[in-house]
Write a protein that holds these residues in place. Sequence first.
Motif, PDB file in Angstrom:
ATOM      1  N   GLU A 453       0.682  -1.258  -0.103  1.00 32.18           N
ATOM      2  CA  GLU A 453      -0.241  -0.075  -0.109  1.00 32.18           C
ATOM      3  C   GLU A 453       0.820   1.340  -0.009  1.00 32.18           C
ATOM      4  O   GLU A 453       0.341   2.387  -0.166  1.00 32.18           O
ATOM      5  CB  GLU A 453      -0.902  -0.133   1.201  1.00 32.18           C
ATOM      6  CG  GLU A 453      -0.058   0.318   2.615  1.00 32.18           C
ATOM      7  CD  GLU A 453       0.512  -0.940   3.060  1.00 32.18           C
ATOM      8  OE1 GLU A 453       0.521  -1.956   2.506  1.00 32.18           O
ATOM      9  OE2 GLU A 453       1.026  -0.813   4.147  1.00 32.18           O
ATOM     10  N   THR A 454       2.051   1.165   0.227  1.00 31.89           N
ATOM     11  CA  THR A 454       2.757   2.516   0.279  1.00 31.89           C
ATOM     12  C   THR A 454       3.509   2.855  -0.766  1.00 31.89           C
ATOM     13  O   THR A 454       4.309   3.765  -1.125  1.00 31.89           O
ATOM     14  CB  THR A 454       4.024   2.329   1.369  1.00 31.89           C
ATOM     15  OG1 THR A 454       4.871   1.343   1.057  1.00 31.89           O
ATOM     16  CG2 THR A 454       3.373   2.249   2.889  1.00 31.89           C
ATOM     17  N   GLU A 455       2.862   2.322  -2.105  1.00 31.03           N
ATOM     18  CA  GLU A 455       3.423   2.938  -3.349  1.00 31.03           C
ATOM     19  C   GLU A 455       2.392   3.638  -3.800  1.00 31.03           C
ATOM     20  O   GLU A 455       1.176   3.574  -3.899  1.00 31.03           O
ATOM     21  CB  GLU A 455       3.417   1.437  -4.453  1.00 31.03           C
ATOM     22  CG  GLU A 455       4.735   0.706  -4.249  1.00 31.03           C
ATOM     23  CD  GLU A 455       6.094   1.397  -3.974  1.00 31.03           C
ATOM     24  OE1 GLU A 455       6.344   2.392  -4.785  1.00 31.03           O
ATOM     25  OE2 GLU A 455       7.148   1.179  -3.102  1.00 31.03           O
ATOM     26  N   SER A 456       2.780   4.561  -4.617  1.00 28.70           N
ATOM     27  CA  SER A 456       1.950   5.581  -4.962  1.00 28.70           C
ATOM     28  C   SER A 456       1.630   4.866  -6.631  1.00 28.70           C
ATOM     29  O   SER A 456       2.041   4.153  -7.136  1.00 28.70           O
ATOM     30  CB  SER A 456       2.729   7.076  -5.565  1.00 28.70           C
ATOM     31  OG  SER A 456       3.694   6.883  -6.331  1.00 28.70           O
ATOM     32  N   ARG A 457       0.343   5.641  -7.153  1.00 28.20           N
ATOM     33  CA  ARG A 457       0.047   5.492  -8.463  1.00 28.20           C
ATOM     34  C   ARG A 457       1.143   5.590  -9.417  1.00 28.20           C
ATOM     35  O   ARG A 457       0.955   4.626 -10.377  1.00 28.20           O
ATOM     36  CB  ARG A 457      -1.557   5.912  -8.664  1.00 28.20           C
ATOM     37  CG  ARG A 457      -1.853   5.532 -10.269  1.00 28.20           C
ATOM     38  CD  ARG A 457      -3.107   6.092 -10.410  1.00 28.20           C
ATOM     39  NE  ARG A 457      -3.221   5.738 -11.971  1.00 28.20           N
ATOM     40  CZ  ARG A 457      -4.399   5.991 -12.477  1.00 28.20           C
ATOM     41  NH1 ARG A 457      -5.582   6.661 -11.828  1.00 28.20           N
ATOM     42  NH2 ARG A 457      -4.465   5.473 -13.783  1.00 28.20           N
ATOM     43  N   GLU A 458       1.684   6.758  -9.331  1.00 30.92           N
ATOM     44  CA  GLU A 458       2.701   6.985 -10.318  1.00 30.92           C
ATOM     45  C   GLU A 458       3.768   5.921 -10.355  1.00 30.92           C
ATOM     46  O   GLU A 458       4.287   5.537 -11.455  1.00 30.92           O
ATOM     47  CB  GLU A 458       3.409   8.322  -9.993  1.00 30.92           C
ATOM     48  CG  GLU A 458       2.454   9.608  -9.899  1.00 30.92           C
ATOM     49  CD  GLU A 458       1.963   9.814  -8.577  1.00 30.92           C
ATOM     50  OE1 GLU A 458       1.242   8.840  -8.214  1.00 30.92           O
ATOM     51  OE2 GLU A 458       1.807  10.852  -7.855  1.00 30.92           O
ATOM     52  N   LEU A 460       3.290   2.679  -9.334  1.00 29.86           N
ATOM     53  CA  LEU A 460       3.131   1.643 -10.096  1.00 29.86           C
ATOM     54  C   LEU A 460       2.917   1.695 -11.520  1.00 29.86           C
ATOM     55  O   LEU A 460       3.190   0.845 -12.169  1.00 29.86           O
ATOM     56  CB  LEU A 460       1.644   1.325  -9.628  1.00 29.86           C
ATOM     57  CG  LEU A 460       1.207   0.868  -8.097  1.00 29.86           C
ATOM     58  CD1 LEU A 460      -0.189   0.900  -7.792  1.00 29.86           C
ATOM     59  CD2 LEU A 460       2.168  -0.310  -7.783  1.00 29.86           C
TER      60      LEU A 460
END
Lengths: 519, 448
Positions: A453-458, A460
Amino acid sequence: MSEWSKAIGGFTGGKGAVETTSGNRGLQIEEPLIFEQGQDGRCGVDLPALPKSAERLGGLARKGAIGLPGLSEPQVVRHYTRLSQKNYAIDAGLYPLGSCTMKHNPRLNEKMARLPGFGDVHPLQPVSTVQGALELIDTLAHWLKIMTGMPAVAMSPAAGAHGELCGMLCIRAAHIARKQDHRRRVLVPESAHGTNPATAAVCGYTVDSIPADAEGRVDLAAFKAKLGPDVAAIMLTNPNTCGLFERDIIEIAKAIHGAGGYFYCDGANFNAIVGRVRPGDLGIDCMHINLHKTFSTPHGGGGPGAGPVVLSAALAPFAPVPWVVHGKDGYAVAEQSGAGNEAFGRLKAFHGQMGMFVRALAYMMSHGADGLRQVAEDAVLNANYLMARLKDDLTPAFPGPTMHEALFDDRFLKDTGVTTLDFAKALIDEGYHPMTMYFPLVVHGALLIEPTETESRESLDQFIEVCSALARRAKTANDAQAWFHDAPRYTPRRRLDETAAARKPVLRWKPEVPAKAAE
Amino acid sequence: MRYLPLTSADRKSMLAAIGVAGMDDLYRDVPAAARRTGLVDLPAHMGELEVERRLSVMAAKNIAAGSVPSFLGAGAYRHHVPASVDALIQRGEFLTSYTPYQPEVAQGTLQYLFEFQTQVALITGMEVANASMYDGSTACAEAVMMANRATRRSRAVLAGGLHPHYRAIVETYAHYSGFTAESGVPDPAGNEDLAKRIGADTSCVVVQNPDMFGHIRDLRPLAEACRKAGALLVVVVTEVVSLGALTPPGEMGADIVVCEGQSIGNGLNFGGPYVGLFATREKYLRQMPGRLAGQTVDAEGRRGWVLTLSTREQHIRREKATSNICTNSGLCALAFTIHMSILGEAGFTGLAKLNHALAGTLADKLAAVPGVSVLNKAFFNEFTIKLPKPADLVVETLAKRRILGGIPVSRLIPGKPDLANLLLVTATETNTESDMDALVGALKEIVR
């Protein structure tokens, strides 16, 4: 080794790299072993003069040198700083190692663990002087019980596998108490992590494998067929190692209980459901929680971890010592098994991984009831988003929705000559730590991606684009096999010869073996 | 939520990209009976300041060992750790990486593990060491199981002087894994005869040196007795600094050496995390538990490191593995490695001599207190004193005066009247002369 690199002593850059005199490449600096840098007369500490006192070593004083190198502090600092620069880390980028939950590690947690009241407390101080430490353990235990919906928790296991051992020994002790110790067979799905069968074996159990169905879950009919009067337990990971929620879990729990066995749930993947599902509502009897996964205590290059085990009322009496007791004068600790209790014994000296407890509680308090539920949802959302966007270029092993990780097999690499390993190594050159490879074993050439969950959409989106581009390259480029097989090219070391390492193990430095002999 | 990067807009568009209406669709495999809609009964999220405030209140309820005169040991020792150790282990490249499964991007971890293994082999006087265990106590249990495998025997003889927690763990493993662990009677005088307990079915003798009472013994006769009987000698060291001053177990004939490595690089932490050291002879290499870093070459012929001999381990061997251990104690092993590198030969041996000299000073001061006697003739930095009163009461009284005076033997072995007046006392380089005088002065009044 190429003729070219032999000619310059095997100490410089790879094919296509800029050649330098030193072998260094900008920020990538060659660093010898600490043992190759010492000088007599150097030392990194200044000790006070020895007080006058007669030696009392019983004639066993050490004679002769140990062989440790002497270095000043700046040399040691530089050495380990340089070594650190050869590592990939979450702080540096996406670390999608499936089943490991490599999420951000807040530095607040480090600061809290180093408060002198936690970090500088001896485990055997009088309990009157450690009331706050016991309160912390008790508070974390409360949070874990509430999050899992279970009535008890054993806090001392040092890691996930140690927690498995704790849970399985509770089960064995419960069977002994019920005069059911003839039950020695444990059912373990094929997709289980290797620690499950290894743990069962340490507990004196034999392991019986349960096949997976076509959708990557326990084959319910096959499981039921294996039940019998000699079955002690099932060990089931949920969500499982394919990243899937075991839909039949409540029925599995009923069936194992109906057959007189217990339900061990491997909580390695608790991050997917924390705050959304309480394992206690699924009918399990015990579950270990990897604090270093779900609750973000740092992985530290391979530990230390912590693996508390939540227990049902049936198993709670058999929990190992120690545990915190609410006494009339505050907190106390039960430290002796057999002293008016049914504890199965002891698994670790002292009270467990206190330093990890502090970090985990700081993390849980930071998120709160609302944030922890959001953790699970975002972890699941990120994994499903990744799977949805990669499903055309890579081949998902099973249809979604998935939980916190996305599992692919190697069908997309069919006839390309490129393997899962090659694909992973190519990702390294793109600046990513690879996903988990070749696990779980039930899928051919598995690639298990857990973004957390600690990855941003950008973040990913960038990763997805890289994976897609690599997959297309594998399928379309004329030189795909050679190109992928050559990766990684830009790392401090290229592919390492693991076969040679195992054939003739060199496990320590020795003065008589100069570095050159490593060829 | 400061740790969660997704915005509401992100979530909405990502759900659309997946092709579902909401999160409930992604959780549809969860049985309806187990789906929770509301929040659990715990506080809501807190800012950093609030968390810090609440945890600091808890921490302040404890007496930090460094804030008062403190003389505690029994398997956990307060030493000075250079500031650079903690600064280096908190580098994100070490702290936030994982097991070096991809060696090309983990050479830093692999190289320090190789250095760690070398340091452990050198200080124990053994041939090989692994990349660490959870702690000394679990390493001890693993050593016994390894000895059982290597000898194909199943009766372990445990010295009475073995730390009671270590003994309890081995007994627990024995009870459920199906081997025998015969524990000796603790002998505060240190005259235990272990050789006479060895039989033709003995897999190993487990002896702690210095033992729980602080006694040091020459293990060579015991090693010889083990060798004759075909049993392995397992030597346990709970205070690893002692190896800087004492003849190493390897030189005395040990087959397996396990140590609690906490003293080097790691704080007290109320008992964990610590780091277990595990060393043995090369001929037993493939029976060893735990991870191993090994040297090899890369595709360009350059020296590098990998995890090796993993065919012993659970992820390959599953139920036939040498141990169920997976995670080790990497970051604590790193702290050990860095601290040991800073110490070097002169620092490590000098530190050990300093500890021994200070303990000698303290022993002499305590022996001069009327009614107090020191039981040890030989010791390293920890010894046992006999008090005229129950030690637990004395320790409580000392604690009220803000002195952590020692560990009552009864804390570890309760219910034995003959041990009730015994107190384990430790001195390290962190103890000043005035600390010692404070303890001695208080004791004089308390035991009078």
